[in-house]
Design a protein around this motif. Structure first.
Motif, PDB file in Angstrom:
ATOM      1  N   LEU A   1       0.836  -1.293   0.172  1.00 43.03           N
ATOM      2  CA  LEU A   1      -0.097  -0.214   0.074  1.00 43.03           C
ATOM      3  C   LEU A   1       0.945   1.318   0.029  1.00 43.03           C
ATOM      4  O   LEU A   1       0.663   2.228  -0.668  1.00 43.03           O
ATOM      5  CB  LEU A   1      -1.073  -0.103   1.352  1.00 43.03           C
ATOM      6  CG  LEU A   1      -1.733   1.247   1.354  1.00 43.03           C
ATOM      7  CD1 LEU A   1      -2.826   1.372   0.190  1.00 43.03           C
ATOM      8  CD2 LEU A   1      -2.632   1.178   2.630  1.00 43.03           C
ATOM      9  N   THR A   2       1.948   1.160   0.857  1.00 39.95           N
ATOM     10  CA  THR A   2       2.806   2.285   0.894  1.00 39.95           C
ATOM     11  C   THR A   2       3.472   2.616  -0.579  1.00 39.95           C
ATOM     12  O   THR A   2       3.661   3.820  -0.940  1.00 39.95           O
ATOM     13  CB  THR A   2       4.017   2.004   1.672  1.00 39.95           C
ATOM     14  OG1 THR A   2       3.478   1.704   3.043  1.00 39.95           O
ATOM     15  CG2 THR A   2       4.701   3.290   2.044  1.00 39.95           C
ATOM     16  N   ALA A   3       3.810   1.519  -1.248  1.00 37.45           N
ATOM     17  CA  ALA A   3       4.489   1.712  -2.595  1.00 37.45           C
ATOM     18  C   ALA A   3       3.474   2.281  -3.648  1.00 37.45           C
ATOM     19  O   ALA A   3       3.708   3.161  -4.373  1.00 37.45           O
ATOM     20  CB  ALA A   3       5.110   0.158  -3.137  1.00 37.45           C
ATOM     21  N   SER A   4       2.176   1.950  -3.462  1.00 34.00           N
ATOM     22  CA  SER A   4       0.968   2.142  -4.300  1.00 34.00           C
ATOM     23  C   SER A   4       0.650   3.888  -4.137  1.00 34.00           C
ATOM     24  O   SER A   4       0.662   4.493  -5.289  1.00 34.00           O
ATOM     25  CB  SER A   4      -0.064   1.332  -4.250  1.00 34.00           C
ATOM     26  OG  SER A   4       0.066   0.218  -4.484  1.00 34.00           O
ATOM     27  N   ILE A   5       0.584   4.271  -2.836  1.00 35.60           N
ATOM     28  CA  ILE A   5       0.309   5.577  -2.676  1.00 35.60           C
ATOM     29  C   ILE A   5       1.544   6.339  -3.271  1.00 35.60           C
ATOM     30  O   ILE A   5       1.495   7.456  -3.733  1.00 35.60           O
ATOM     31  CB  ILE A   5       0.105   5.692  -1.033  1.00 35.60           C
ATOM     32  CG1 ILE A   5      -1.215   4.952  -0.704  1.00 35.60           C
ATOM     33  CG2 ILE A   5       0.242   7.174  -0.744  1.00 35.60           C
ATOM     34  CD1 ILE A   5      -1.415   4.984   0.672  1.00 35.60           C
ATOM     35  N   GLY A   6       2.779   5.945  -3.061  1.00 35.77           N
ATOM     36  CA  GLY A   6       3.917   6.734  -3.522  1.00 35.77           C
ATOM     37  C   GLY A   6       3.785   6.923  -5.033  1.00 35.77           C
ATOM     38  O   GLY A   6       4.235   8.218  -5.515  1.00 35.77           O
TER      39      GLY A   6
END
Length: 373
Positions: free
Chosen positions: A166-171
């Motif tokens: 999720l962190t990668a996707s939001i980034g």
């Protein structure tokens, strides 16, 4: 122009949600995989990589004459490197996080973009930026505390994997906003300027930044672990960090206007005193309400509103990006040394004893930062 500013703020908000998530996820994963030494390394060594990255990408931005391209490139590359983190051991986590941080160093140029949109209202615009960054960071840290309970850390648990993905996707999603940002058109004179006079003129600001954040890291580098302990849950820790983000978001726009209206040095003095006061509170009590009060003080925002405005006022356009990067580098150098040192000290001393050392360092920063820059 207003639409472009909103898009850039949108990108900044989502970028700092990833930073808030990482603030919680990486530190708690590192402590669960190893000990305080591992935690010190996973915070400290990436800070040194950020030093190199912020300086390198500042020079690249000046040479390309395109801050936006640097921000977009670094945002994408740093986001992708969140993906492998759940499956790594202690040293693997430290290594990949350090590589990732080199690219995160390029993100300082979003502040340079905002500082140039309107020279007459630099701090006001950067106050809006800090509001988006502060709320994003608090919301991300809260989300991290909500998604993963403390017992799930230390392995590739499904909740840990989901959170890092999720962190990668939001980034990556944050790039949409940065791609819409537009640099102010500035007449550029291609001439060789001597950087040394500007460096020495700002040297006391750099020294103050180094000492202040080295002392502050005696708490902040492992604060998710400490706050989880005294609240009894990652959720409680997340609530405190969220409150900090909300306070930053509410205060930042007004603080920016004040920094434009009064001498920039006032922000440096106020932030340095706030750090010292917070470290004293951490040193004398574990009362959850007092600790929360100390943690939510708008320290980072206040300090860097003043410091970045001083840099933008002092340094010509051709050298501004690398100087912004250098300011960040001194912050990160102090943070890196502080994080590694506190990781070692906590293996032998109790929390409050270590906090007192940090308080003494921040008092030194109050003294060096009190005179006019």
């Amino acid at each position: 122009m207003q639409n472009k500013i909103r898009l850039a703020l949108f990108g900044a908000l989502f970028y700092n949600i990833t930073q808030g998530l990482a603030f919680t996820l990486v530190r708690l994963q590192a402590e669960a995989l190893g000990d305080f030494r591992t935690l010190g390394l996973v915070v400290g060594l990436p800070n040194f990589a950020l030093v190199a990255g912020s300086t390198f990408w500042g020079v690249i931005a000046d040479r390309w004459k395109n801050r936006r391209a640097v921000v977009v490139l670094c945002s994408i590359l740093s986001a992708v490197l969140y993906i492998p983190l759940p499956w790594l051991g202690p040293m693997g986590l430290v290594t990949v996080r350090t590589i990732q941080s080199f690219f995160l160093g390029g993100m300082v140029q979003i502040a340079t973009l905002f500082s140039e949109l309107n020279p007459g209202a630099r701090a006001t615009l950067m106050g809006k930026l800090e509001a988006a960054l502060g709320f994003g960071w608090g919301a991300g840290a809260f989300l991290g505390g909500f998604l993963v309970i403390s017992s799930d850390y230390g392995s590739a648990h499904p909740s840990v994997i989901l959170s890092f993905l999720l962190t990668a996707s939001i980034g990556v999603f944050a790039v949409v906003g940065y791609m819409g940002a537009t640099e102010r058109s500035v007449l550029r004179i291609d001439e060789d300027l001597d950087f040394a006079p500007y460096f020495w003129k700002l040297s006391r600001l750099f020294i103050t930044t180094f000492i202040l954040f080295m002392g502050y890291m005696f708490f902040l580098s492992f604060s998710p672990v400490y706050l989880t302990e005294i609240t009894g849950s990652t959720y409680g820790m997340g609530v405190i960090v969220l409150l900090s983000g909300i306070v930053h978001a509410l205060v930042a726009p007004y603080a920016g206007k004040l920094v434009d209206a009064y001498p920039r040095e006032m922000a440096i003095r106020a932030a340095s005193v706030l750090v010292f006061v917070s470290m004293v509170i951490y040193s004398v009590t574990q009362n959850i309400y007092l600790v929360t009060l100390a943690f939510v003080l708008p320290i980072f925002m206040t300090y860097f509103l003043g410091a970045r405005s001083i840099v933008a006022d002092t340094v010509p356009y051709q050298l501004r990006a690398r100087t912004m990067g250098l300011l960040t580098s001194f912050c990160l150098l102090g943070s890196g040394f502080g994080s590694i040192l506190v990781g070692e000290l906590l293996l032998h001393f109790e929390y409050q004893s270590v906090f007192r050392i940090g308080a003494a360092l921040t008092l030194m920063a109050v003294a060096t930062g009190w005179k006019r820059f």
